[in-house]
Design an enzyme around this catalytic site. Structure first.
Site, short mmCIF file in Angstrom:
data_model
loop_
_atom_site.label_atom_id
_atom_site.label_comp_id
_atom_site.label_asym_id
_atom_site.label_seq_id
_atom_site.Cartn_x
_atom_site.Cartn_y
_atom_site.Cartn_z
N CYS A 181 0.83 -1.17 -0.10
CA CYS A 181 0.08 -0.07 0.17
C CYS A 181 0.83 1.41 -0.15
CB CYS A 181 -0.98 -0.07 1.30
SG CYS A 181 -2.21 1.34 1.13
N HIS A 182 0.99 1.97 1.10
CA HIS A 182 1.79 3.17 1.11
C HIS A 182 3.19 2.80 1.89
CE1 HIS A 182 -2.12 5.22 0.86
NE2 HIS A 182 -1.39 6.43 0.56
#
Length: 186
Positions: A111-112
């Site tokens: 994800c991030h």
């Protein structure tokens, strides 16, 4: 899942990690037989983020000051917006991630989490994926961004989002079983 008995995996996180992005790899890697340690800059507990509010606290097994990449087979970097953004400003966290990479060990980010691959220099010249809003950041850092569920480049495993966690964890297990990876400089 494949047997990871005798393997030790570090999950690096701090407050604001996306709840499922720590909980699912933690549970599934343990189920596969690995010893899994949650490591954070601070002792005690760290609190996750679940969709739109704070999630469940997770016990910290060790602090950054207590660990070294030499004692682990892989590092997992959960996302969430707050978690990797906070860790990007922590020199010890960045040094630990670089240590894993330099030793040819598995570096996995979801994800991030790939933001941390930018700040460590790992992103440059590598095939990666991430949450879609990080695409331009990764391209600007010299990464070869791909819109795929999971992307692996010589032991660097990245994934887009929580829906992709089963494939992400399966790839981590596969890579850990393969062992160290030879890496050329980007």
């Amino acid at each position: 899942m494949s047997n990871l008995a005798g393997k030790t995996i570090l999950i690096l996180a701090t407050h604001g990690f996306e709840q499922s992005e720590l909980d699912v790899p933690h549970a599934e890697l343990k189920k596969a037989g690995a010893t899994v340690h949650v490591v954070a800059p601070e002792a005690g507990e760290i609190k996750g983020w679940k969709h739109t509010d704070w999630g469940t606290p997770v016990k910290v097994d060790k602090t950054l000051d207590q660990v070294s990449a030499k004692d682990y087979d892989a590092i997992v970097l959960p996302g969430g917006q707050m978690n990797p953004d906070t860790l990007r400003g922590n020199d010890k966290a960045l040094a630990l991630i670089k240590e894993f990479f330099a030793q040819g060990k598995i570096v996995a980010a979801v994800c991030h989490g790939p933001w941390l691959l930018i700040d460590t220099g790992i992103a440059k010249g590598r095939k990666l994926t991430s949450w879609p809003t990080l695409k331009q950041d990764l391209l600007n850092a010299g990464a070869l961004w791909e819109d795929r569920e999971v992307v692996t480049d010589k032991g660097v495993v990245t994934s887009r989002k929580p829906d992709d966690l089963p494939a992400f964890v399966a790839k981590i297990i596969e890579e850990v079983r393969e062992g160290r990876h030879e890496r050329r400089a980007a």
